[in-house]
Write an enzyme that holds these catalytic residues in place. Structure first.
Site, PDB file in Angstrom:
ATOM      1  CB  SER A 128      64.924 -51.523  49.788  1.00 43.11           C
ATOM      2  OG  SER A 128      65.715 -51.229  50.862  1.00 43.11           O
ATOM      3  CE1 TYR A 141      67.463 -49.797  45.727  1.00 41.26           C
ATOM      4  CE2 TYR A 141      67.574 -49.566  48.137  1.00 41.26           C
ATOM      5  CZ  TYR A 141      67.397 -50.236  46.827  1.00 41.26           C
ATOM      6  OH  TYR A 141      67.273 -51.691  46.930  1.00 41.26           O
TER       7      TYR A 141
END
Length: 266
Positions: A128, A141
């Protein structure tokens, strides 16, 4: 013969887009899901829980019984998580790391013996853009995806002489159903973080709703698969999302931090 591709988390979201697109491009694609019976899919789905070694081993055994080889692994399975670092329950932190970081490593460990034996293979880890920076209220995350980025670099160097190529693909915000499965630490009334966290949650959801079509990620994956000498890091997303990584490299640390805080209204 068609190259055999395994896509973890191939039943929905970005993983489904990748799997279906590569299938139409002429590859023999298999997806995985913890509960494949719950999904309709144009590609075969194999049961796999990336947190369970025995489940992974059985899934790889099942695939090899069908195809006898695994040419490409795309580690896509993952979970979202938001919350203030202080207030996010540790069991939720462990679950996210177990899925987003340890999970891909478990699948790689199960697939590498096959690729080493055939002296060829490609492994693409879906990370990501958030993994390039510690984002407020998305720190866990960011950490899980950043860890996978770094681990991929090490794998890549260690396995190069085996003709096994590793790459990362870091998507930005895309229009998927990730928000529905994301863990949200609750907004606690009276908390010192309540205002900033509430504002950030709205921004995150708005960005997902306004995100690009995940087919863009699938196109990039196909380019990497077909490249003679694939690169290490690829980013897919809006100009500003990709440019934010460049800015982190060239701006003074505190200037970049102020920019992020302003974006998130902190």
């Amino acid at each position: 013969m068609k190259k055999v591709i395994l896509v973890t988390g191939g039943s929905s979201g970005i993983g489904k887009s990748i799997a279906e697109y590569l299938n139409t491009a002429g590859y023999q694609v298999y997806g995985t899901s913890r509960n494949p019976e719950n999904y309709e899919s144009i590609i075969p789905l194999i049961a796999m829980d990336v947190q369970d070694d025995s489940s992974i081993a059985l899934a790889i055994k099942t695939l090899l019984a069908k195809e006898s080889t695994i040419d490409i692994l795309i580690n896509n399975a993952g979970v979202g998580i938001t919350g203030p670092m202080e207030e996010t329950p540790m069991d939720a932190v462990e679950h996210a790391m177990n899925t987003n970081f340890y999970g891909p490593l478990r699948v790689i460990q199960a697939v590498l013996p096959v690729m080493r034996n055939q002296r060829s293979g490609r492994i693409i880890n879906i990370t990501s853009i958030a993994g390039y920076m510690g984002l407020p209220y998305r720190g866990i995350y960011s950490a899980s995806k950043g860890a996978l980025e770094i681990a991929t670099e090490a794998y890549r160097m260690e396995c190069a002489h085996l003709n096994i190529h590793f790459s990362n693909v870091a998507p930005g915000d895309f229009a998927t159903n990730i928000a529905s499965g994301r863990f949200h630490a609750p907004v606690i009334d009276g908390s010192d973080y309540a205002q900033g966290y509430s504002h950030t949650l709205k921004l995150i959801n708005d960005h997902v709703d306004e995100g690009h079509d995940p087919i863009e990620v699938a196109h990039k994956i196909k380019q990497i698969i077909e490249a003679k000498n694939p690169g290490i890091h690829y980013k897919v997303g809006s100009f500003m999302q990709k440019f934010s990584i460049v800015l982190k490299k060239i701006l003074p640390e505190k200037t970049y931090e102020k920019m992020l805080k302003k974006h998130y209204g902190l």
